[in-house]
Design an enzyme around this catalytic site. Structure first.
Site, mmCIF file in Angstrom:
data_model
loop_
_atom_site.group_PDB
_atom_site.id
_atom_site.type_symbol
_atom_site.label_atom_id
_atom_site.label_comp_id
_atom_site.label_asym_id
_atom_site.label_seq_id
_atom_site.Cartn_x
_atom_site.Cartn_y
_atom_site.Cartn_z
ATOM 1 N N ASP A 94 0.875 -1.165 0.000
ATOM 2 C CA ASP A 94 0.000 0.000 0.000
ATOM 3 C C ASP A 94 0.917 1.221 0.000
ATOM 4 O O ASP A 94 1.729 1.375 0.919
ATOM 5 C CB ASP A 94 -0.865 0.055 1.259
ATOM 6 C CG ASP A 94 -1.774 -1.151 1.443
ATOM 7 O OD1 ASP A 94 -1.425 -2.241 0.956
ATOM 8 O OD2 ASP A 94 -2.818 -1.003 2.095
ATOM 9 N N LYS A 158 -7.397 3.112 -1.822
ATOM 10 C CA LYS A 158 -7.604 2.986 -0.369
ATOM 11 C C LYS A 158 -7.862 4.360 0.225
ATOM 12 O O LYS A 158 -7.230 5.341 -0.173
ATOM 13 C CB LYS A 158 -6.355 2.340 0.239
ATOM 14 C CG LYS A 158 -6.331 2.250 1.750
ATOM 15 C CD LYS A 158 -5.023 1.599 2.193
ATOM 16 C CE LYS A 158 -4.820 1.676 3.698
ATOM 17 N NZ LYS A 158 -3.530 1.087 4.117
ATOM 18 N N LYS A 187 -10.349 -0.279 -0.802
ATOM 19 C CA LYS A 187 -10.034 -0.662 0.568
ATOM 20 C C LYS A 187 -10.371 0.511 1.491
ATOM 21 O O LYS A 187 -9.926 1.634 1.267
ATOM 22 C CB LYS A 187 -8.555 -1.025 0.712
ATOM 23 C CG LYS A 187 -8.130 -1.326 2.151
ATOM 24 C CD LYS A 187 -6.653 -1.697 2.227
ATOM 25 C CE LYS A 187 -6.182 -1.806 3.667
ATOM 26 N NZ LYS A 187 -4.751 -2.171 3.768
#
Length: 227
Positions: A94, A158, A187
């Site tokens: 990430d 995300k 996410k």
């Protein structure tokens, strides 16, 4: 939300990104992830090799946080860190985009950065998630960043690091999903501390959840189901 306990657990990235985390903390994190069947553990890049070894044979992925938690490193530094994490065993990462560049509306920079990091992930055949840190962005800035993701196609966009001034909201999840397109998942992370929080994010369109409260949430669901 028609999910079983096992299915819900499989959406969680079990997280420990604290500066003071020790080997014992990572062992506990990995043991819990193995026991509950979480999707991954999310850690900073240093403990990646350690966690990958601890999780051997479990099916739980080892994920690294890149450019964390501010995103204010160069593209080259993020690329190096991502590749280094892969070399140490990361199975997903990430990375935080350069939030300042989004605020400047320098979307060409954001696209080049995303292409570079997604390229590292594709070369390593691993999952890439792009963190927006939505608490600092306007609705239009979220839309524009999501549109870029729709072109570049990371695996996930995300919402948050969990270190910003606020975490995920269902409105931001829905907005990101709408504008990133069908090929990019969302996410939700930051502030997901209860079963109700998780339920709201999933119903908004999230297919992965980042939280350090995954066990509490699963136990809440277990209680609700009477299992």
């Amino acid at each position: 939300m028609n999910l079983t306990l096992k299915e819900l657990a499989g959406l969680f990235d079990h997280t420990n990104l604290r500066a003071d985390a020790t080997r014992g903390d990572f062992q506990k994190l990995c043991d819990e992830a193995r026991e509950y069947g979480f999707a991954s553990v999310a850690v900073n890049s240093y403990p990646v090799a350690m966690c990958r070894e601890m999780l051997k044979g479990s099916g739980v992925l080892t994920g690294a946080a890149i450019g964390f938690p501010l995103g204010q490193t160069t593209v080259e530094a993020k690329v190096f860190e991502a590749q280094n994490a892969i070399d140490r065993g990361a199975q997903e990462f990430d990375y935080l985009l350069n939030v300042g560049k989004v605020k400047e509306h320098d979307y060409g920079y954001i696209e080049r950065e995303m292409e570079a990091l997604v390229g590292v992930a594709r070369k390593g055949n691993i999952i890439c998630k792009v963190i927006f840190e939505t608490c600092y962005l306007t609705e239009n800035e979220i839309i524009e960043a999501a549109k870029i993701a729709g072109l570049v196609k990371p695996d996930f966009v995300k919402t948050s690091t969990g270190f910003g001034i606020a975490g995920a909201t269902p409105e931001h999840v829905t907005l990101m999903k709408k504008h990133a397109g069908r090929e990019v998942q969302v996410k939700a992370a930051g502030g997901i501390r209860s079963y109700q929080d998780a339920k709201i994010m999933i119903e908004a369109g999230a297919t992965r959840l980042g939280s350090s409260s995954g066990i509490k949430i699963i136990e809440e669901m277990r209680h609700i189901l009477g299992e």
